[in-house]
Design an enzyme around this catalytic site. Structure first.
Site, PDB file in Angstrom:
ATOM      1  N   SER A  51       0.793  -1.230   0.000  1.00 11.43           N
ATOM      2  CA  SER A  51       0.000   0.000   0.000  1.00 11.43           C
ATOM      3  C   SER A  51       0.826   1.282   0.000  1.00 11.43           C
ATOM      4  O   SER A  51       0.314   2.343  -0.342  1.00 11.43           O
ATOM      5  CB  SER A  51      -0.941   0.023   1.208  1.00 11.43           C
ATOM      6  OG  SER A  51      -0.197  -0.060   2.409  1.00 11.43           O
ATOM      7  N   ASP A 327      -3.606   7.776   8.261  1.00  5.49           N
ATOM      8  CA  ASP A 327      -4.349   6.816   9.090  1.00  5.49           C
ATOM      9  C   ASP A 327      -3.358   6.093   9.999  1.00  5.49           C
ATOM     10  O   ASP A 327      -2.268   6.602  10.242  1.00  5.49           O
ATOM     11  CB  ASP A 327      -5.174   5.861   8.208  1.00  5.49           C
ATOM     12  CG  ASP A 327      -4.310   5.063   7.235  1.00  5.49           C
ATOM     13  OD1 ASP A 327      -3.071   4.987   7.438  1.00  5.49           O
ATOM     14  OD2 ASP A 327      -4.873   4.501   6.275  1.00  5.49           O
ATOM     15  N   HIS A 330      -0.421   4.818   7.238  1.00  9.63           N
ATOM     16  CA  HIS A 330       0.065   5.504   6.035  1.00  9.63           C
ATOM     17  C   HIS A 330       0.276   7.001   6.236  1.00  9.63           C
ATOM     18  O   HIS A 330      -0.571   7.666   6.831  1.00  9.63           O
ATOM     19  CB  HIS A 330      -0.941   5.309   4.897  1.00  9.63           C
ATOM     20  CG  HIS A 330      -1.270   3.873   4.638  1.00  9.63           C
ATOM     21  ND1 HIS A 330      -2.420   3.290   5.116  1.00  9.63           N
ATOM     22  CD2 HIS A 330      -0.603   2.911   3.981  1.00  9.63           C
ATOM     23  CE1 HIS A 330      -2.440   2.008   4.742  1.00  9.63           C
ATOM     24  NE2 HIS A 330      -1.347   1.751   4.060  1.00  9.63           N
TER      25      HIS A 330
END
Ligand SMILES: *[C@@H]1O[C@H](CO)[C@@H](O)[C@H](O)[C@H]1NC(C)=O
Ligand SMILES: *[C@@H]1O[C@H](CO)[C@@H](O)[C@H](O)[C@H]1NC(C)=O
Ligand SMILES: *[C@@H]1O[C@H](CO)[C@@H](O)[C@H](O)[C@H]1NC(C)=O
Ligand SMILES: *[C@@H]1O[C@H](CO)[C@@H](O)[C@H](O)[C@H]1NC(C)=O
Length: 350
Positions: A51, A327, A330
């Site tokens: 991610s 978050d 990230h």
């Protein structure tokens, strides 16, 4: 080197060293004929990993990256990036000198769209199977191999390409989730790095000789680890394990680089860059850099969660550009920008 060339190099060096100019569009006209890290001008970027690098491979209903408020800064709505805006891949693409390559999921759009390379990275994955499992990095490289077999890219294309490989720790969070603790991590770290080294070698074997691979960021400083201390303290145990991973990676890369003459692997020191940004010069511009912008209202919820009635179960800070983390895992776009400007200064010295 003739004096004119030297002057141009210095000129470029100073121009590219300024944090803001680097990211502006103006520097493009002044790019040297060859790249300042690679001895050619790259035309394509192939991206593998998770991610931190994914720009939209996960399908819509599944991932938080497709939910509000992801993407509010860029492109203005959720679009598959795990951030409020741009992620590592976008900044590295700029560094390499190409547009951010399209996600593999959109490869059918036509050859024209594949000219800057392809991003195979898929949120949640690792070098081994994780809780998300597929496509692990081996499978991502299989996809790439198939495209080469299908002659989507010529050997010449590959020769002028750079690979970006992101490993942000999903193998380790999976290990903890399955095993209940980090006990026995040490041998597992060796397995992860060995597998990663095999993957790097395999990508080079397919023709992409020049790679950028991320070192592991300080996992113990991610909000998922620091929330127990109200985002005040990094988990030192976890960071020690991260340092071990990074040491092994460093050794593996030295070995790989020593084995071949015509190829090069560069490590992105995310650990150092995150820490440098956290400390900041004269205080971090992010206030408390460990506190994320978007938080679930309780541990049962995460950023982007809604309940059955469609009611938000999270809160978002007023100014995402003032938070380092978006978050629990990230960085924000501004966080990545800050990390990138540290990395960039270091890459200049290679
Ligand atoms: C990656 O996934 C494939 C397909 O599920 C599996 O066969 C393979 O063992 C996995 N690779 C690693 C290194 O875990
Ligand atoms: C759990 O830990 C043991 C060693 O302590 C290891 O052999 C095993 O592979 C781990 N399990 C998972 C799912 O990672
Ligand atoms: C730090 O992380 C380790 C490994 O995940 C964990 O066992 C420990 O409880 C954590 N320490 C704190 C203070 O949260
Ligand atoms: C590099 O390779 C040579 C042999 O090819 C070997 O003698 C040397 O020890 C290697 N150096 C490192 C740092 O691995």
């Amino acid at each position: 080197m003739d004096p004119k060339h030297l002057f141009l190099s210095l000129f470029n060096f100073f121009l590219l060293s300024g944090q803001q100019t680097v990211l502006g569009s103006s520097h493009r006209h002044h790019l040297p004929r060859t790249h300042h890290v690679f001895d050619f001008k790259p035309t394509k970027l192939f991206v593998f990993g998770d991610s931190y690098a994914d720009t939209g491979n996960i399908g819509k209903p599944v991932a938080s990256s497709w939910k509000q408020p992801y993407g509010i800064t860029f492109p203005g709505k959720p679009a598959g990036r795990f951030s409020d805006g741009r992620v590592l891949t976008d900044y590295l693409a700029r560094f390499v000198g190409v547009k951010s390559p399209i996600p593999y999921r959109w490869r059918k759009l036509g050859i024209k769209h594949l000219r800057y390379g392809i991003n195979f990275a898929y949120g949640g994955t690792g070098v081994f199977d994780t809780l998300i499992a597929e496509p692990n990095m081996t499978t991502q490289i299989n996809f790439f191999q198939q495209l080469i077999k299908d002659q989507v890219y010529t050997p010449q294309d590959l020769q002028f390409s750079v690979g970006l490989v992101s490993v942000a720790g999903n193998d380790y969070s999976t290990y903890i989730a399955r095993n209940g603790s980090a006990e026995g991590w040490q041998p597992f770290i060796t397995q992860v790095v060995n597998q990663l080294a095999l993957n790097l070698k395999r990508i080079q074997g397919l023709g992409v000789k020049n790679l950028i691979v991320s070192g592991l960021q300080p996992l113990g400083c991610l909000p998922q680890s620091t929330f127990t201390s109200s985002f005040q303290q990094c988990n030192g145990t976890q960071n020690e394990l991260v340092n071990f991973h990074n040491l092994l990676l460093q050794q593996a890369v030295v070995k790989l680089n020593n084995e071949t003459k015509d190829s090069k692997i560069v490590i992105l020191d995310l650990y150092g860059a995150f820490m440098t940004v956290f400390k900041g010069k004269g205080g971090s511009k992010f206030g408390n850099p460990l506190k994320p912008c978007c938080i679930g209202i309780s541990t049962a919820y995460s950023c982007g969660s809604i309940d059955g009635k469609g009611e938000k179960k999270y809160s978002v800070c007023e100014k995402p550009e003032s938070s380092f983390f978006w978050d629990t895992v990230h960085p924000t776009q501004e966080g990545w920008r800050a990390v990138y400007s540290v990395l960039h200064a270091n890459l200049e010295q290679i």
